[in-house]
Design a protein around this motif. Structure first.
Motif, PDB file in Angstrom:
ATOM      1  N   GLU A 187     -30.276 -29.401  11.335  1.00  0.00           N
ATOM      2  CA  GLU A 187     -29.945 -28.737  12.953  1.00  0.00           C
ATOM      3  C   GLU A 187     -31.120 -28.482  13.744  1.00  0.00           C
ATOM      4  N   ILE A 232     -32.259 -31.534  15.769  1.00  0.00           N
ATOM      5  CA  ILE A 232     -31.325 -32.154  16.710  1.00  0.00           C
ATOM      6  C   ILE A 232     -31.904 -31.426  18.177  1.00  0.00           C
ATOM      7  N   TRP A 292     -31.526 -31.436  22.494  1.00  0.00           N
ATOM      8  CA  TRP A 292     -30.860 -32.267  23.645  1.00  0.00           C
ATOM      9  C   TRP A 292     -32.018 -32.841  24.617  1.00  0.00           C
ATOM     10  N   GLU A 338     -27.863 -35.570  25.925  1.00  0.00           N
ATOM     11  CA  GLU A 338     -27.432 -36.120  24.573  1.00  0.00           C
ATOM     12  C   GLU A 338     -28.001 -35.168  23.425  1.00  0.00           C
ATOM     13  N   LYS A 339     -27.242 -34.912  22.603  1.00  0.00           N
ATOM     14  CA  LYS A 339     -27.737 -34.610  21.184  1.00  0.00           C
ATOM     15  C   LYS A 339     -28.528 -35.616  20.506  1.00  0.00           C
ATOM     16  N   THR A 353     -29.173 -41.172  19.193  1.00  0.00           N
ATOM     17  CA  THR A 353     -27.877 -40.234  19.518  1.00  0.00           C
ATOM     18  C   THR A 353     -27.178 -40.277  18.012  1.00  0.00           C
ATOM     19  N   GLU A 354     -26.012 -39.761  18.031  1.00  0.00           N
ATOM     20  CA  GLU A 354     -25.280 -39.544  16.697  1.00  0.00           C
ATOM     21  C   GLU A 354     -24.784 -40.924  16.066  1.00  0.00           C
ATOM     22  N   ILE A 368     -26.707 -35.539   7.957  1.00  0.00           N
ATOM     23  CA  ILE A 368     -26.887 -35.293   9.366  1.00  0.00           C
ATOM     24  C   ILE A 368     -25.456 -35.764   9.948  1.00  0.00           C
ATOM     25  N   MET A 369     -24.462 -36.448   9.777  1.00  0.00           N
ATOM     26  CA  MET A 369     -23.357 -36.381  10.062  1.00  0.00           C
ATOM     27  C   MET A 369     -22.598 -35.160  10.303  1.00  0.00           C
ATOM     28  N   PHE A 426     -23.949 -32.796  12.884  1.00  0.00           N
ATOM     29  CA  PHE A 426     -23.488 -33.030  14.403  1.00  0.00           C
ATOM     30  C   PHE A 426     -21.893 -32.624  14.480  1.00  0.00           C
ATOM     31  N   MET A 484     -22.205 -28.706  14.843  1.00  0.00           N
ATOM     32  CA  MET A 484     -22.601 -28.581  16.287  1.00  0.00           C
ATOM     33  C   MET A 484     -21.722 -28.878  17.378  1.00  0.00           C
ATOM     34  N   ARG A 485     -20.718 -29.980  17.122  1.00  0.00           N
ATOM     35  CA  ARG A 485     -19.830 -30.297  18.148  1.00  0.00           C
ATOM     36  C   ARG A 485     -18.544 -29.259  17.976  1.00  0.00           C
TER      37      ARG A 485
END
Length: 171
Positions: free
Chosen positions: A14, A17, A19, A23-24, A89-90, A112-113, A116, A119-120
């Motif tokens: 995290e 990651i 901005w 975009e993340k 990006t993701e 990593i997924m 993401f 975080m979402r």
């Protein structure tokens, strides 16, 4: 026999990651460290499969974006690079799993997924909390104005602390 990649702590992922352009994204050098490959190897694999990485999956960050990112992070891990880093990006990170096929790359990609997604979820919960707070504010008006303001301050992410860089002589 498959070799399992060392697990990456979610917090470590995290912290990689950022901005950029709304975009993340994750930068190529952070991804290379996580995947256990050199940055040039990662970028060569991407360039060999460039059709898999449209602009909404990967882009090269500008000099201004790089300077802004460096000032946010305080330390620079980009010394000596001849080009601007690539930001994924993701979707671009997901596409990397098809390009880098080692067991470590697959295991790291899964983590990593998950980062993401987490975080979402946190962002969605924060939006829902803000919506509920606004509804309560409308309902209770001035009675709890101070309480609502305190809650809003608690919801606001802290400003990054910036320390002066270099040697500072006492005055």
């Amino acid at each position: 026999m498959t070799t399992k990649a060392p697990e990456q702590p979610l917090e470590r992922i995290e912290s990689c990651i950022h901005w950029i352009r709304g975009e993340k994204v994750m930068l190529d050098d952070d991804l290379a460290v996580l995947y256990g490959v050199e940055v040039r190897v990662l970028n060569q694999a991407v360039k060999r499969n460039i059709e898999r990485f449209p602009d909404d999956f990967m882009f090269q960050i500008s000099e201004d974006e790089l300077q802004n990112l460096r000032s946010q992070i305080v330390t620079s891990s980009w010394g000596g690079r001849r080009y601007q880093p690539y930001a994924f990006t993701e979707q671009g990170v997901a596409m990397l799993s098809g390009v880098l096929k080692s067991p470590r790359a697959i295991a790291v990609n899964i983590e990593i997924m998950r980062a993401f997604v987490r975080m979402r979820r946190i962002l969605a919960e924060n939006k829902e909390l803000a919506r509920q707070l606004a509804a309560l504010e409308r309902k209770y008006d001035d009675q709890f104005k101070i309480v609502f303001e305190a809650i809003r301050q608690l919801m606001t992410p802290p400003e990054p602390k910036r320390r002066p860089i270099g040697f500072v002589t006492p005055k």
